[in-house]
Design an enzyme around this catalytic site. Structure first.
Site, PDB file in Angstrom:
ATOM      1  N   SER A   1     -11.350 -18.492  34.387  1.00 20.85           N
ATOM      2  CA  SER A   1     -10.972 -18.804  35.763  1.00 20.85           C
ATOM      3  C   SER A   1     -10.332 -20.186  35.822  1.00 20.85           C
ATOM      4  O   SER A   1     -10.776 -21.116  35.138  1.00 20.85           O
ATOM      5  CB  SER A   1     -12.204 -18.767  36.680  1.00 20.85           C
ATOM      6  OG  SER A   1     -11.849 -19.119  37.998  1.00 20.85           O
ATOM      7  N   GLU A   2      -9.298 -20.322  36.682  1.00 17.68           N
ATOM      8  CA  GLU A   2      -8.588 -21.598  36.783  1.00 17.68           C
ATOM      9  C   GLU A   2      -9.475 -22.756  37.217  1.00 17.68           C
ATOM     10  O   GLU A   2      -9.161 -23.912  36.948  1.00 17.68           O
ATOM     11  CB  GLU A   2      -7.428 -21.502  37.788  1.00 17.68           C
ATOM     12  CG  GLU A   2      -6.401 -20.444  37.524  1.00 17.68           C
ATOM     13  CD  GLU A   2      -6.649 -19.200  38.348  1.00 17.68           C
ATOM     14  OE1 GLU A   2      -5.910 -18.972  39.318  1.00 17.68           O
ATOM     15  OE2 GLU A   2      -7.592 -18.455  38.014  1.00 17.68           O
ATOM     16  N   ASN A   3     -10.563 -22.444  37.928  1.00 15.17           N
ATOM     17  CA  ASN A   3     -11.400 -23.539  38.420  1.00 15.17           C
ATOM     18  C   ASN A   3     -12.417 -24.017  37.388  1.00 15.17           C
ATOM     19  O   ASN A   3     -13.267 -24.851  37.695  1.00 15.17           O
ATOM     20  CB  ASN A   3     -12.096 -23.147  39.733  1.00 15.17           C
ATOM     21  CG  ASN A   3     -13.048 -21.977  39.561  1.00 15.17           C
ATOM     22  OD1 ASN A   3     -12.775 -21.062  38.792  1.00 15.17           O
ATOM     23  ND2 ASN A   3     -14.155 -22.002  40.273  1.00 15.17           N
ATOM     24  N   GLY A   4     -12.337 -23.504  36.145  1.00 16.50           N
ATOM     25  CA  GLY A   4     -13.128 -24.099  35.077  1.00 16.50           C
ATOM     26  C   GLY A   4     -14.315 -23.316  34.577  1.00 16.50           C
ATOM     27  O   GLY A   4     -15.388 -23.890  34.352  1.00 16.50           O
TER      28      GLY A   4
END
Length: 221
Positions: free
Chosen positions: A49-52
């Site tokens: 996921s892009e948010n880590g």
């Protein structure tokens, strides 16, 4: 099949087949996030996921919800054993560095050349472009999943996109509630037709002319 939820689940189940054992995969906001619930136990896939977060699991049951554990779409998720957490900067370094094998994204429009429009409709509020622009250029393969037509019954697979583009010539495969279509140098290739539809039905709901695969599968899903 007209129930919107059933249609979404139908698309997600078919899209899960695109995930191969050993893949690192990014699932976009919307229908793509549903794919996590259909990944087979015998398939080793790591969701990013892009948010880590590397190692996303299926949606949580009510007693498993952790409000601090979310995906890029702000939905609560679970994490598999061995998952890791990091900054968004590190996450985008993975994406831009070509370490994501597959990105499955939602779409508003796709052109016959594989152009994708999926981040905004002019005049409507946009929270941000998200990570799609990076994903379509950084992922090794891009699959777009969406309804075949819009709410007015108009094609979403077009000769040219009318909405602002996320990327040009970036889509490899389109999966809709009605068909599976590959983007090739020769044109759009109809590979699979969903149950309840014919080749003629798919062409009528698609603006560009379709090539038909010699190995086409009818009633595929």
């Amino acid at each position: 099949m007209k129930d919107p939820q059933q249609i979404r689940q139908r698309i997600a189940r078919r899209a899960e087949k695109e995930l191969q054992d050993g893949d690192y995969v990014n699932l976009g906001i919307g229908i793509p996030t549903l794919i996590a619930n259909y990944i087979g136990e015998n398939k080793r896939v790591v969701l990013q996921s892009e948010n880590g977060l590397l190692g996303i699991g299926p949606y949580p049951f009510s007693d498993e919800v952790d409000p601090d554990l979310i995906n890029a779409g702000k939905e609560t998720v679970t994490a598999i054993q061995g998952a890791s957490y990091f900054s968004s900067a590190d996450s985008f370094a993975m994406i831009r560095g070509g370490h994501i094998d597959l990105a499955v994204l939602g779409g508003m429009e796709v052109s016959q050349e594989g152009d994708l429009a999926n981040w905004m409709i002019p005049g409507k509020m946009v929270k941000g472009m998200g990570g799609a622009m990076d994903l379509v250029h950084g992922a090794k393969r891009v699959v777009v999943i969406m309804d075949h037509v819009n709410k007015l019954g108009e094609p979403k697979i077009l000769n040219q996109c009318s909405l602002p583009l996320t990327g040009k010539q970036v889509v490899n495969r389109i999966i809709t509630d009605r068909a599976v279509i590959d983007v090739t140098p020769e044109g759009l290739l109809l590979a699979e037709v969903a149950e309840g539809y014919s080749i003629e039905d798919i062409q009528q709901a698609t603006e560009p002319p379709l090539l038909v695969s010699e190995q086409i599968i009818i009633d595929a899903f």
